[in-house]
Design a protein around this motif. Structure first.
Motif, mmCIF file in Angstrom:
data_model
loop_
_atom_site.group_PDB
_atom_site.id
_atom_site.type_symbol
_atom_site.label_atom_id
_atom_site.label_comp_id
_atom_site.label_asym_id
_atom_site.label_seq_id
_atom_site.Cartn_x
_atom_site.Cartn_y
_atom_site.Cartn_z
ATOM 1 N N GLY A 129 0.843 -1.196 0.000
ATOM 2 C CA GLY A 129 0.000 0.000 0.000
ATOM 3 C C GLY A 129 0.872 1.236 0.000
ATOM 4 O O GLY A 129 2.018 1.205 0.487
ATOM 5 N N LEU A 130 0.327 2.305 -0.553
ATOM 6 C CA LEU A 130 1.070 3.570 -0.625
ATOM 7 C C LEU A 130 0.221 4.691 -0.059
ATOM 8 O O LEU A 130 -1.005 4.681 -0.184
ATOM 9 N N ILE A 131 0.913 5.664 0.521
ATOM 10 C CA ILE A 131 0.221 6.839 1.046
ATOM 11 C C ILE A 131 1.098 8.051 0.707
ATOM 12 O O ILE A 131 2.321 7.972 0.826
ATOM 13 N N ALA A 132 0.487 9.126 0.243
ATOM 14 C CA ALA A 132 1.264 10.331 -0.074
ATOM 15 C C ALA A 132 0.749 11.466 0.792
ATOM 16 O O ALA A 132 -0.436 11.814 0.713
ATOM 17 N N GLU A 133 1.620 12.022 1.627
ATOM 18 C CA GLU A 133 1.232 13.147 2.491
ATOM 19 C C GLU A 133 2.019 14.381 2.060
ATOM 20 O O GLU A 133 3.218 14.295 1.805
ATOM 21 N N ALA A 134 1.316 15.497 2.002
ATOM 22 C CA ALA A 134 1.960 16.741 1.574
ATOM 23 C C ALA A 134 2.525 17.499 2.771
ATOM 24 O O ALA A 134 1.930 17.512 3.849
ATOM 25 N N VAL A 135 3.679 18.130 2.593
ATOM 26 C CA VAL A 135 4.213 19.085 3.576
ATOM 27 C C VAL A 135 4.122 20.447 2.908
ATOM 28 O O VAL A 135 4.574 20.609 1.764
ATOM 29 N N THR A 136 3.507 21.407 3.593
ATOM 30 C CA THR A 136 3.315 22.729 2.978
ATOM 31 C C THR A 136 3.931 23.817 3.854
ATOM 32 O O THR A 136 4.161 23.604 5.055
ATOM 33 N N ASP A 137 4.182 24.977 3.246
ATOM 34 C CA ASP A 137 4.696 26.108 4.023
ATOM 35 C C ASP A 137 3.520 26.962 4.515
ATOM 36 O O ASP A 137 2.353 26.604 4.317
ATOM 37 N N SER A 138 3.844 28.102 5.139
ATOM 38 C CA SER A 138 2.775 28.913 5.741
ATOM 39 C C SER A 138 1.856 29.511 4.673
ATOM 40 O O SER A 138 0.760 29.983 4.983
ATOM 41 N N ASN A 139 2.298 29.498 3.397
ATOM 42 C CA ASN A 139 1.424 29.976 2.307
ATOM 43 C C ASN A 139 0.700 28.830 1.607
ATOM 44 O O ASN A 139 0.211 28.987 0.480
ATOM 45 N N HIS A 140 0.693 27.652 2.265
ATOM 46 C CA HIS A 140 0.034 26.449 1.714
ATOM 47 C C HIS A 140 0.663 25.974 0.409
ATOM 48 O O HIS A 140 0.017 25.334 -0.403
ATOM 49 N N ARG A 141 1.927 26.345 0.218
ATOM 50 C CA ARG A 141 2.630 25.834 -0.972
ATOM 51 C C ARG A 141 3.344 24.536 -0.603
ATOM 52 O O ARG A 141 3.868 24.391 0.505
ATOM 53 N N LEU A 142 3.368 23.619 -1.581
ATOM 54 C CA LEU A 142 3.977 22.317 -1.358
ATOM 55 C C LEU A 142 5.492 22.460 -1.206
ATOM 56 O O LEU A 142 6.161 23.028 -2.062
ATOM 57 N N THR A 143 6.027 21.905 -0.103
ATOM 58 C CA THR A 143 7.489 21.914 0.040
ATOM 59 C C THR A 143 8.062 20.504 -0.064
ATOM 60 O O THR A 143 9.231 20.337 -0.388
ATOM 61 N N ALA A 144 7.244 19.500 0.234
ATOM 62 C CA ALA A 144 7.719 18.111 0.110
ATOM 63 C C ALA A 144 6.524 17.180 0.042
ATOM 64 O O ALA A 144 5.417 17.522 0.468
ATOM 65 N N VAL A 145 6.756 16.006 -0.515
ATOM 66 C CA VAL A 145 5.766 14.927 -0.472
ATOM 67 C C VAL A 145 6.405 13.786 0.303
ATOM 68 O O VAL A 145 7.566 13.425 0.056
#
Ligand code: BTN
Length: 267
Positions: A129-145
């Motif tokens: 199984g796979l799961i992808a979680e987003a890491v975002t900055d204070s402007n809700h921009r993606l910084t990492a998956v």
């Protein structure tokens, strides 16, 4: 949390910017997702991966837990740094599903298939199984998956919990063969890096073609449950955004999320 001699050291590519460039290895963690999140926040680079022998709180999609006993399987979270919009994160887990399928093909030939969105099957039972979680900055921009992958490799049938015994499998259960976990990780890292690089360079289409060849669902009548919503139809494929396409008496519905059950099969 313990950090011991790393059996995956040889699988590390050592090349910054490639998937598997550096393996952070632990004998026991709560969830590799949590450690990867800390590392990502601390500036870890694209392709670094947290691998654990055992998870005490491994988690799956939709708030489920992930059975993570010691010393038999692969539990890893890859830190990816793609320059893509947040909405495309789900597509990356389909790309990773293809890489997992291709790595499994080498140890379990001709019995691998993909069940949308994020399950990999051997002989019609879930092995990964796979799961992808987003890491975002204070402007809700993606910084990492944080791409979490759990793969049942050498789990024995008698060690499956009762609630999984008719749904889940492993390479050992499906083939009768033990799998060299370090060699498997090496192949997984190489396949992930190749499919990811193709997607960044050319978009999802080339990998989508491979996904469709592995699809367990195409032509099957399914029901998708997403919270209170239920929708049925016959699967015709996935589109360029990774949505599942369902034909309901000539009307095509695009499914973006949900749990799929197939008529006459376990999910
Ligand atoms: C699913 O099928 O629901 C996704 C399962 C993902 C499990 C992996 S194991 C490594 C990583 N750490 C976690 O806690 N979850 C993912």
């Amino acid at each position: 949390m313990n950090q011991n001699a790393n059996p995956y050291a040889a699988a590390q590519t050592g090349r910054p910017g490639t998937i598997g460039c550096r393996v952070h290895y632990f004998t026991e963690v709560a969830s590799t997702q949590d450690l990867a999140r800390e590392l990502a926040r601390g500036g870890a680079g694209h392709g670094e991966v947290v691998v654990a022998e055992r998870q005490t709180a491994g988690r799956g999609r939709l708030g489920r837990s992930w059975h993570s006993p010691a010393g038999v399987n692969f539990y890893g979270t890859f830190i990816l740094r793609p320059a893509i919009p947040l909405a495309q994160v789900a597509t990356l887990s389909l790309v990773a599903g293809v890489a997992v399928a291709q790595a499994l093909e080498t140890v379990a030939p001709r019995i691998v298939s993909l069940k949308w969105p994020n399950d990999v099957w051997l002989n019609g039972r879930k092995a990964a199984g796979l799961i992808a979680e987003a890491v975002t900055d204070s402007n809700h921009r993606l910084t990492a998956v944080l791409l979490g992958i759990g793969i049942n490799l050498n789990l024995a049938a008698e060690d499956l919990p009762p609630d999984l015994s008719d749904k889940a499998t492993s390479v050992l259960i499906a083939t009768g063969n033990l799998c060299d976990r370090a060699a498997f990780a090496d192949s997984l890292f190489a396949n992930l890096d190749a499919r990811y690089s193709e997607t960044i360079a050319h978009g999802f289409d080339p990998v989508r073609e491979i996904w469709l060849k592995y699809s367990a669902l195409t032509g099957r009548r399914v029901t998708v449950v997403d919270g209170p919503k239920r929708i049925g139809g016959v699967v015709t494929g996935i589109d360029r955004e990774g949505a599942l396409l369902l034909d309901d008496n000539g009307v095509t519905n695009r499914i973006l999320a949900g749990d799929v059950s197939i008529e006459g099969a376990y999910d």
